[in-house]
Design a protein around this motif. Structure first.
Motif, PDB file in Angstrom:
ATOM      1  N   GLN A 100      47.484  50.580  40.938  1.00  0.00           N
ATOM      2  CA  GLN A 100      47.241  50.897  42.351  1.00  0.00           C
ATOM      3  C   GLN A 100      46.334  49.836  42.967  1.00  0.00           C
ATOM      4  N   VAL A 101      46.663  49.380  44.176  1.00  0.00           N
ATOM      5  CA  VAL A 101      45.801  48.437  44.880  1.00  0.00           C
ATOM      6  C   VAL A 101      44.705  49.244  45.566  1.00  0.00           C
ATOM      7  N   VAL A 102      43.464  48.962  45.171  1.00  0.00           N
ATOM      8  CA  VAL A 102      42.309  49.636  45.758  1.00  0.00           C
ATOM      9  C   VAL A 102      41.353  48.593  46.301  1.00  0.00           C
ATOM     10  N   LEU A 155      44.497  53.093  54.270  1.00  0.00           N
ATOM     11  CA  LEU A 155      43.718  52.472  55.340  1.00  0.00           C
ATOM     12  C   LEU A 155      44.624  52.151  56.518  1.00  0.00           C
ATOM     13  N   PRO A 156      44.177  52.447  57.739  1.00  0.00           N
ATOM     14  CA  PRO A 156      45.036  52.286  58.911  1.00  0.00           C
ATOM     15  C   PRO A 156      45.258  50.848  59.358  1.00  0.00           C
ATOM     16  N   ARG A 157      44.415  49.945  58.888  1.00  0.00           N
ATOM     17  CA  ARG A 157      44.546  48.553  59.339  1.00  0.00           C
ATOM     18  C   ARG A 157      44.021  47.607  58.264  1.00  0.00           C
ATOM     19  N   GLU A 158      44.230  46.338  58.494  1.00  0.00           N
ATOM     20  CA  GLU A 158      43.702  45.330  57.579  1.00  0.00           C
ATOM     21  C   GLU A 158      42.178  45.324  57.647  1.00  0.00           C
ATOM     22  N   VAL A 159      41.560  45.019  56.548  1.00  0.00           N
ATOM     23  CA  VAL A 159      40.105  44.921  56.505  1.00  0.00           C
ATOM     24  C   VAL A 159      39.721  43.533  56.015  1.00  0.00           C
ATOM     25  N   ASP A 160      38.496  43.164  56.282  1.00  0.00           N
ATOM     26  CA  ASP A 160      37.967  41.860  55.885  1.00  0.00           C
ATOM     27  C   ASP A 160      37.935  41.775  54.359  1.00  0.00           C
ATOM     28  N   SER A 161      38.675  40.864  53.788  1.00  0.00           N
ATOM     29  CA  SER A 161      38.757  40.762  52.330  1.00  0.00           C
ATOM     30  C   SER A 161      37.448  40.273  51.710  1.00  0.00           C
ATOM     31  N   LYS A 162      36.600  39.650  52.497  1.00  0.00           N
ATOM     32  CA  LYS A 162      35.289  39.241  51.982  1.00  0.00           C
ATOM     33  C   LYS A 162      34.397  40.467  51.787  1.00  0.00           C
ATOM     34  N   LEU A 163      34.519  41.419  52.699  1.00  0.00           N
ATOM     35  CA  LEU A 163      33.740  42.649  52.620  1.00  0.00           C
ATOM     36  C   LEU A 163      34.383  43.650  51.670  1.00  0.00           C
ATOM     37  N   CYS A 164      35.698  43.716  51.689  1.00  0.00           N
ATOM     38  CA  CYS A 164      36.443  44.724  50.917  1.00  0.00           C
ATOM     39  C   CYS A 164      37.482  44.055  50.016  1.00  0.00           C
ATOM     40  N   PRO A 165      37.033  43.418  48.940  1.00  0.00           N
ATOM     41  CA  PRO A 165      38.001  42.767  48.050  1.00  0.00           C
ATOM     42  C   PRO A 165      38.925  43.782  47.387  1.00  0.00           C
ATOM     43  N   ALA A 166      40.124  43.330  47.096  1.00  0.00           N
ATOM     44  CA  ALA A 166      41.146  44.191  46.485  1.00  0.00           C
ATOM     45  C   ALA A 166      41.183  43.997  44.964  1.00  0.00           C
TER      46      ALA A 166
END
Length: 101
Positions: free
Chosen positions: A57-59, A40-51
């Motif tokens: 592997q971190v997905v 992913l090219p940038r940080e994403v909202d962790s509420k929308l896209c939890p890790a």
């Protein structure tokens, strides 16, 4: 969760089956791609896209890419995120009902 056997498997090696087993009689499955954080090219909202860490592997759950595929195209089952159901439901809920500006 199963392996992604499709053309996007390098980017999203796993698919989370979102569909209830109540609908297993249907030939398609509703899935959410689990995308490698590293692509992913940038940080994403962790509420929308939890890790999640899957096989070391971190997905990230990618609810905006929700889709359906024929059940026979699902790869090998890797694990269950049943214990993370609230996190998954919250992300889908955020996308559908609460993520308004």
């Amino acid at each position: 969760m199963c392996r992604n056997t499709g053309t996007t498997r390098a980017r999203s090696p796993f698919l989370l089956i979102l569909q209830s087993t109540l609908f297993k009689g249907f030939d398609r499955r509703v899935v959410i791609p689990m995308t490698l954080r590293s692509v992913l090219p940038r940080e994403v909202d962790s509420k929308l896209c939890p890790a999640f860490v899957i096989e070391g592997q971190v997905v990230l759950l990618m609810p905006l890419e929700i889709t359906n595929i024929p059940g026979e195209r699902l790869g090998q089952v890797v694990m269950s995120l049943r214990d993370e159901a609230e996190t998954v439901i919250a992300a889908v809920d955020w996308m559908m009902n609460r993520g308004w500006d």
